[in-house]
Design a protein around this motif. Structure first.
Motif, short mmCIF file in Angstrom:
data_model
loop_
_atom_site.label_atom_id
_atom_site.label_comp_id
_atom_site.label_asym_id
_atom_site.label_seq_id
_atom_site.Cartn_x
_atom_site.Cartn_y
_atom_site.Cartn_z
N VAL A 1 -1.17 -5.95 -1.74
CA VAL A 1 -1.27 -4.58 -2.27
C VAL A 1 -2.72 -4.13 -2.30
O VAL A 1 -3.06 -3.02 -1.87
CB VAL A 1 -0.63 -4.52 -3.68
CG1 VAL A 1 -0.98 -3.23 -4.37
CG2 VAL A 1 0.86 -4.65 -3.59
N PHE B 1 -3.85 -3.26 1.20
CA PHE B 1 -3.37 -1.97 1.72
C PHE B 1 -4.05 -0.81 1.02
O PHE B 1 -4.28 0.23 1.64
CB PHE B 1 -1.85 -1.88 1.60
CG PHE B 1 -1.14 -2.76 2.58
CD1 PHE B 1 -1.47 -2.70 3.93
CD2 PHE B 1 -0.18 -3.65 2.18
CE1 PHE B 1 -0.84 -3.51 4.85
CE2 PHE B 1 0.45 -4.47 3.09
CZ PHE B 1 0.12 -4.40 4.43
N PHE B 2 -4.39 -0.99 -0.25
CA PHE B 2 -5.14 0.07 -0.94
C PHE B 2 -6.52 0.24 -0.31
O PHE B 2 -7.07 1.32 -0.29
CB PHE B 2 -5.30 -0.25 -2.42
CG PHE B 2 -4.15 0.19 -3.27
CD1 PHE B 2 -3.66 1.47 -3.16
CD2 PHE B 2 -3.57 -0.66 -4.17
CE1 PHE B 2 -2.60 1.89 -3.95
CE2 PHE B 2 -2.50 -0.25 -4.96
CZ PHE B 2 -2.02 1.02 -4.83
N ASN C 1 -7.40 -0.31 2.85
CA ASN C 1 -7.34 -0.16 4.30
C ASN C 1 -7.56 -1.48 5.03
O ASN C 1 -8.18 -1.52 6.09
CB ASN C 1 -8.37 0.85 4.81
CG ASN C 1 -8.00 2.24 4.43
OD1 ASN C 1 -6.93 2.46 3.88
ND2 ASN C 1 -8.85 3.18 4.73
N ARG C 2 -7.06 -2.57 4.45
CA ARG C 2 -7.19 -3.85 5.12
C ARG C 2 -5.79 -4.41 5.37
O ARG C 2 -4.79 -3.82 4.96
CB ARG C 2 -7.96 -4.85 4.25
CG ARG C 2 -9.38 -4.44 3.95
CD ARG C 2 -10.10 -5.51 3.19
NE ARG C 2 -9.67 -5.62 1.81
CZ ARG C 2 -9.07 -6.69 1.30
NH1 ARG C 2 -8.79 -7.72 2.06
NH2 ARG C 2 -8.73 -6.71 0.03
N THR D 1 -6.12 6.37 -3.75
CA THR D 1 -5.64 5.08 -3.28
C THR D 1 -4.18 5.16 -2.84
O THR D 1 -3.78 4.51 -1.88
CB THR D 1 -5.80 4.01 -4.37
OG1 THR D 1 -5.38 4.56 -5.60
CG2 THR D 1 -7.22 3.55 -4.48
N THR E 1 -3.96 4.01 8.47
CA THR E 1 -5.36 4.08 8.08
C THR E 1 -6.01 2.71 8.00
O THR E 1 -7.20 2.61 7.75
CB THR E 1 -5.50 4.77 6.71
OG1 THR E 1 -4.65 4.11 5.78
CG2 THR E 1 -5.15 6.22 6.79
N ILE E 2 -5.24 1.65 8.19
CA ILE E 2 -5.79 0.28 8.13
C ILE E 2 -6.80 0.10 9.25
O ILE E 2 -6.52 0.41 10.42
CB ILE E 2 -4.67 -0.76 8.22
CG1 ILE E 2 -3.89 -0.78 6.90
CG2 ILE E 2 -5.23 -2.14 8.50
CD1 ILE E 2 -2.70 -1.67 6.91
N VAL E 3 -8.00 -0.35 8.90
CA VAL E 3 -9.06 -0.44 9.90
C VAL E 3 -9.29 -1.87 10.39
O VAL E 3 -9.86 -2.06 11.46
CB VAL E 3 -10.38 0.14 9.36
CG1 VAL E 3 -10.29 1.63 9.24
CG2 VAL E 3 -10.76 -0.50 8.06
N THR E 4 -8.88 -2.87 9.64
CA THR E 4 -9.10 -4.24 10.12
C THR E 4 -8.15 -4.55 11.26
O THR E 4 -7.07 -3.99 11.35
CB THR E 4 -8.89 -5.27 9.00
OG1 THR E 4 -7.66 -4.99 8.36
CG2 THR E 4 -10.00 -5.25 8.02
#
Lengths: 358, 160
Positions: free
Chosen positions: A54, A57-58, A60-61, B25, B34-37
């Motif tokens: 969680v 995801f908050f 952006n990973r 958030t 939007t996940i950048v990794t």
């Protein structure tokens, strides 16, 4: 899946047919104990995984992805690593108390879990003062925290323990008062009666405004009481002074960590029981068809669905809000939550007296 | 009375700012795009670096094996770590004049911090930053590279 009392009764009858009542009782206790320990361990592992995902995801990973599919085995690997670490003891530490503290901290969730109604007929211990028992037992955890800080023979641990203790003790008030607000509405402290009282609608809807306020106060105070972010200044992991458990290593540190996560479950479970109707399905007025569809979902899914929703809300808090200072924490409790709570109890009592609730 | 009004207003304001933070958030958690990794070794085939990424210093050669390095040594002077060594030699041109040209442009990747100063200061734009990033080797001597290819010569029309 709908009523576990038939299952538990079958076990009881099967055991008592072959054994004396004392032996039956003993074996049932063992069964309950093993179930609770297994549940706590597995759910703790799951919560650590869920938290990391969680959080990722908050931010952006992706979070853990390597060990097992989607990193599912990551926490098990972490656990094995912690088991194999050396147990270090500071010189001149109070040995007995130092070793005792993690157990006191971990005992609290085991005690509290006994009164939580997981589903219909799936409650280890149902007695008149269930909710009162929860609030009083959860105060024992602070002793473990203080002992850990005191016995570590480390000034910073002691300061961390004092801060943590001050925080837990002050937020205990808000937790208790917000539960009392609902106890007024329910008219009982017994957990099974509180759950039964939510047959028609959950208390958060039944008591409308004061119940909603009490719910949010409870969630905030519960978050603070479990030492979780944004109130987790005692264990800022990246900082030098990690608080009361700085001197602990290996499995003893894991106990503190596990206790934090199980306490998170306990807070969510109590919020679910008291405010969201535990395993009661969502019923809406006289829409019979709708209510019947809701009844079709097994109670245990209702319970865990609500618990996970509250846990998600608390995790949302942790990964959104910046960490508070100790004076800000205490100001929030004594200047805001406590007055709001006291006024809220008055409003609730008035509403119950006038019969304005649904 | 005014104090009470201020108190209630501060509570409402506080809750509103908290909700705003949770909106930010919450915005990200419901949008997995939007996940950048990235999953690095798995995406090796389609992984593309940005233009401004600095991997290592290379010297581009054209199809006639020509580069535009004059061997002036400005990059060597500008390198803060001493990761560039210029070895030049003197040749005699057909008209009898002597000329200094590059013999070896030695680049120590192990000492380079990718600061880009050598490229910024090169007057003839002979060297550029490549986008390679997998530099791990077993033998440290492999990190010392000669940038100009053997038998290469200077391009026509490069100002000296």
């Amino acid at each position: 899946m709908y009523d576990f009392s038939s299952l538990t009764e079958a076990i009881h009858k099967g055991l008592s047919a072959h054994m004396s009542p004392v032996a039956t009782q003993a074996i049932e206790w063992v069964i309950i104990g093993v179930t609770v320990i297994l549940f706590v361990a597995l759910f703790g592992l799951f919560l650590v995984y869920a938290e990391r995902k969680v959080c990722a995801f908050f931010q952006n990973r992706l979070g853990p992805m390597r060990v097992g599919p989607w990193g599912l085995l990551q926490t098990i690997a972490d656990f094995i690593k912690l088991l194999m670490k050396e147990l270090i003891q500071p010189a001149k530490a109070d040995k007995f108390l130092y070793n005792l503290a993690p157990f006191i901290v971990i005992i609290v969730p085991f005690l509290t879990i006994s009164v939580i109604p997981f589903a219909k007929g799936l409650q280890a211990f149902d007695f008149d003062i269930g909710v009162f028992f929860v609030t009083s037992v959860s105060a024992v955890g602070v002793i473990g925290v203080l002992l850990a800080g005191w016995s570590s023979n480390n000034k910073y641990s002691l300061i961390g323990a004092m801060r943590s203790g001050a925080q837990i003790v002050s937020y205990e008030l808000s937790v208790g008062l917000s539960i009392i607000t609902i106890a007024i509405l329910a008219g009982s402290l017994q957990v099974s009666q509180i759950v039964e009282g939510q047959q028609a609608t959950w208390f958060i809807f039944k008591g409308h405004i004061p119940a909603v306020i009490a719910f949010f106060v409870f969630v905030i105070a519960g978050t603070a009481e479990t030492n979780r972010g944004p109130f987790d200044l005692a264990e800022a992991e990246s900082e030098l002074t990690a608080g009361f458990h700085t001197e602990y290593s290996g499995i003893k540190f894991a106990f503190f960590f596990l206790a934090e996560y199980v306490n998170l479950f306990i807070v969510a479970a109590i919020a679910t029981t008291v405010f969201l109707g535990a395993w009661m399905p969502f019923h809406f007025g006289h829409f019979e068809g709708f209510n019947r569809i809701m009844d079709f979902i097994p109670p245990i899914f209702w319970f865990f669905g609500k618990v996970l929703a509250v846990i998600f809300l608390i995790m949302w808090f942790k990964w959104t809000f910046p960490r508070l200072r100790i004076d800000q924490i205490l100001a929030l409790e004594w200047k805001f939550l406590l007055p709001i709570n006291l006024v809220n109890i008055l409003i609730m009592a008035f509403i119950v007296l006038k019969g304005w609730h649904f | 009375m005014k104090a009470l009004y201020k108190y209630i207003l501060s509570i409402i304001k506080g809750i509103w700012t908290l909700v705003q933070g949770m909106q930010v958030t919450g915005h990200y958690i419901i949008r997995p795009k939007t996940i950048v990794t990235q999953q690095y070794p798995e995406n090796r085939d389609k992984l593309k670096m940005f233009d401004r990424f600095r991997g290592e210093v290379v010297m581009p050669h054209n199809e006639y094996n020509e580069h535009s390095c004059t061997g002036c040594g400005i990059c060597e002077i500008n390198c803060p770590n001493g990761s560039i060594e210029i070895i030049s030699k003197t040749i005699v041109l057909p008209d009898g004049k002597k000329k200094r040209i590059i013999d070896k442009h030695i680049y120590h990747l192990s000492m380079c911090t990718m600061c880009n100063l050598c490229i910024k200061n090169c007057p003839s734009e002979a060297i550029v930053m490549a986008q390679t990033f997998e530099h791990a080797v077993w033998d440290r001597s492999k990190l010392t590279k000669v940038l100009n290819k053997s038998g290469s010569k200077i391009m026509e029309g490069v100002k000296e």
